[in-house]
Design an enzyme around this catalytic site. Structure first.
Site, PDB file in Angstrom:
ATOM      1  N   HIS A 120      35.069  42.506  36.532  1.00  0.00           N
ATOM      2  CA  HIS A 120      34.459  42.707  35.207  1.00  0.00           C
ATOM      3  C   HIS A 120      35.488  42.437  34.114  1.00  0.00           C
ATOM      4  CE1 HIS A 120      30.784  44.825  33.294  1.00  0.00           C
ATOM      5  NE2 HIS A 120      31.201  43.818  32.545  1.00  0.00           N
ATOM      6  N   GLU A 127      31.363  50.051  39.864  1.00  0.00           N
ATOM      7  CA  GLU A 127      32.657  49.569  39.373  1.00  0.00           C
ATOM      8  C   GLU A 127      33.643  50.728  39.235  1.00  0.00           C
ATOM      9  OE1 GLU A 127      32.033  47.361  35.769  1.00  0.00           O
ATOM     10  OE2 GLU A 127      30.980  45.737  36.794  1.00  0.00           O
ATOM     11  N   ARG A 167      26.001  42.723  33.358  1.00  0.00           N
ATOM     12  CA  ARG A 167      25.985  44.087  33.870  1.00  0.00           C
ATOM     13  C   ARG A 167      25.526  44.091  35.321  1.00  0.00           C
ATOM     14  NH1 ARG A 167      28.637  45.214  30.075  1.00  0.00           N
ATOM     15  NH2 ARG A 167      28.388  46.931  28.582  1.00  0.00           N
TER      16      ARG A 167
END
Length: 308
Positions: A269, A250, A221
């Site tokens: 990600h 993000e 994260r």
């Protein structure tokens, strides 16, 4: 018993979910309309809806991390929260090792040479004998420990509790050993969840405590590292490089300096985006649906006060 399932599911998955729920009534979508009658929800329940959910007893997160779903209202409620922890551990560990290898061998340099059709040979690193420090020893961290040992690395691992075994870890560390982890590691890899305790943990002081030859890798994260502190450490040469699959914001903004730094590898990600991750996540959900309707203990119950 009423269960609301949010998110995208094909017809095969929907049929399996209905079978696993047994006698319970399953609705796909319609969260706002059905929340007053829902006994369980698969997916995020926004705080305004949670206030109307008088019958709600269980919320399941389709993701392994619950930082985006664990609202203050859910934290303070009696609702049980479960997660899909473990669904993406294998590909996440693979991705972390990929980033470590790319940094160690300076793969971007080869990529640039290939794009320019240059035959450029240079002396690069190898992982054998180097130390990897794992900040977080959940499913992904433990899988990465085994992979790192296969590469003949020394493995340090940090977690809150030392009660559970940590196969593949040479030294099991606690939170008080954070400075030791930073000073000893050639690669510091973050596989921990984002919680109140981990948010911003990698700040200016943390990066200054790392070796100037060391690299920082984050696959769990964003937000665990302070982006400005990380950028400063990379620009000043306090650390040698970074591999980032998880980011503080993000999608990573087009104007982010991380894109252009020559000692940074950015991935979107995407480390655990595999069909197998989705399959394992569905199997966890199906198992818990059966347990819930039979009144049995649920799997992957989250300690809401800890955040995972």
């Amino acid at each position: 018993m009423n269960i609301i399932v949010t998110g995208e599911h094909d017809e095969i998955a929907r049929a399996r979910i209905r079978r696993a729920a047994g006698p319970a009534r399953v609705e796909f979508g319609g969260l706002a309309e059905g929340i007053e009658h829902a006994d369980a929800v698969v997916g995020n329940v926004p705080e305004p809806l949670l206030a109307r959910a008088s019958r709600l007893r269980w919320v399941h997160s389709p993701a392994a991390g619950v930082d985006t779903i664990l609202s203050d209202a859910l934290l303070d409620s009696d609702v049980t929260l479960t997660s899909s922890a473990g669904n993406g551990a294998i590909p996440l560990a693979e991705h972390a090792l990929l980033l470590v290898l790319m940094l160690d061998r300076d793969v971007p340099r080869w990529s640039r040479a290939q794009s320019e059709r240059r035959w450029e040979r240079f002396t690069h690193g190898e992982l054998a004998g180097k130390t990897i420090g794992l900040y977080g020893l959940g499913n992904a961290g433990l899988d990465l420990a085994a992979k790192a040992k296969a590469c003949h690395m020394r493995v340090l691992g940090m977690r809150r509790s030392s009660a559970r075994p940590a196969p593949g870890v040479d030294e099991l560390l606690g939170p008080d050993d954070f400075a030791y982890l930073l000073a000893e590691s050639d690669y510091v890899v973050v596989t921990a969840p984002l919680t109140a305790a981990t948010a911003g943990r990698f700040d200016q002081a943390a990066f200054a405590a790392m070796k100037p030859t060391a690299c920082f890798v984050c696959v769990s994260r964003g937000g665990i590292a302070d982006d400005e502190a990380l950028l400063d450490a990379l620009r000043r040469g306090e650390i040698a490089g970074a591999g980032l699959d998880a980011h503080g914001v993000e999608p990573l903004p087009v104007g982010s300096p991380f894109w252009a730094l020559p000692n940074v590898i950015v991935t979107p990600h995407n480390g655990a985006t595999t069909r197998e991750t989705a399959r394992r996540g569905l199997e966890i959900l199906l198992d818990n649906l059966g347990r819930f309707t039979r009144g049995e203990p649920l799997r992957n119950v989250v300690d809401k006060s800890a955040g995972y």
